[in-house]
Design an enzyme around this catalytic site. Sequence first.
Site, PDB file in Angstrom:
ATOM      1  N   CYS A   1       0.698  -1.261  -0.118  1.00 59.85           N
ATOM      2  CA  CYS A   1      -0.010   0.318  -0.240  1.00 59.85           C
ATOM      3  C   CYS A   1       0.757   1.327  -0.304  1.00 59.85           C
ATOM      4  O   CYS A   1       2.070   0.841  -0.408  1.00 59.85           O
ATOM      5  CB  CYS A   1      -1.180  -0.016   0.770  1.00 59.85           C
ATOM      6  SG  CYS A   1      -0.182   0.570   3.175  1.00 59.85           S
TER       7      CYS A   1
ATOM      8  N   CYS B   1      -4.343  -0.964  -1.821  1.00 55.53           N
ATOM      9  CA  CYS B   1      -4.539   0.558  -2.032  1.00 55.53           C
ATOM     10  C   CYS B   1      -5.369   0.838  -3.529  1.00 55.53           C
ATOM     11  O   CYS B   1      -5.828  -0.117  -4.112  1.00 55.53           O
ATOM     12  CB  CYS B   1      -3.661   1.439  -2.211  1.00 55.53           C
ATOM     13  SG  CYS B   1      -1.995   0.471  -3.638  1.00 55.53           S
TER      14      CYS B   1
ATOM     15  N   CYS C   1       3.486   1.213  -8.245  1.00 56.98           N
ATOM     16  CA  CYS C   1       4.151  -0.324  -7.745  1.00 56.98           C
ATOM     17  C   CYS C   1       5.379  -0.637  -8.374  1.00 56.98           C
ATOM     18  O   CYS C   1       5.152  -1.091  -9.719  1.00 56.98           O
ATOM     19  CB  CYS C   1       3.578  -1.682  -7.418  1.00 56.98           C
ATOM     20  SG  CYS C   1       4.138  -3.139  -6.306  1.00 56.98           S
TER      21      CYS C   1
END
Length: 143
Positions: free
Chosen positions: A10, A84, A92
């Site tokens: 997250c 998230c 990411c």
Amino acid sequence: MNKYKVLFVCIHNSARSQMAEAFLNKFGGDKFEAESAGIQPGTLNPVVVDVMKEVGIDISGNKTKDVFEFFKEGRHYGYVITVCDKEAAERCPIFPGARQEINWSFKDPSKAMGGYENKLNETRIIRDQIKNKIQEWINEVNS
């Protein structure tokens, strides 16, 4: 038997990914090995620590970790699960060899408004959603 390695990500690694890691290690520890990290690591959310203690899981000693450090170290995961919103998840890094990348979007407990009791109540809802999703996913992967 080799365990499935799972990384939960997250934004700050302060709440959602910490809860997901703890639940997967608790409920799926025989087949899964979970870690968590953040895109911009922050500070562990004390409200999350409190609601996890309510269900018998102590994460108070956990540290927040940087997903990019894991990437630089060359870590490998069977599953990389972002918890998230999709826009944040797109920041990411891509882990080579990941069997599957998954996004589960949960509300951010740090955005809960009001006093401490209201923050507890909102975070409990998110905690229970994450717990239920983890249990469903374990059953799905095991079937």
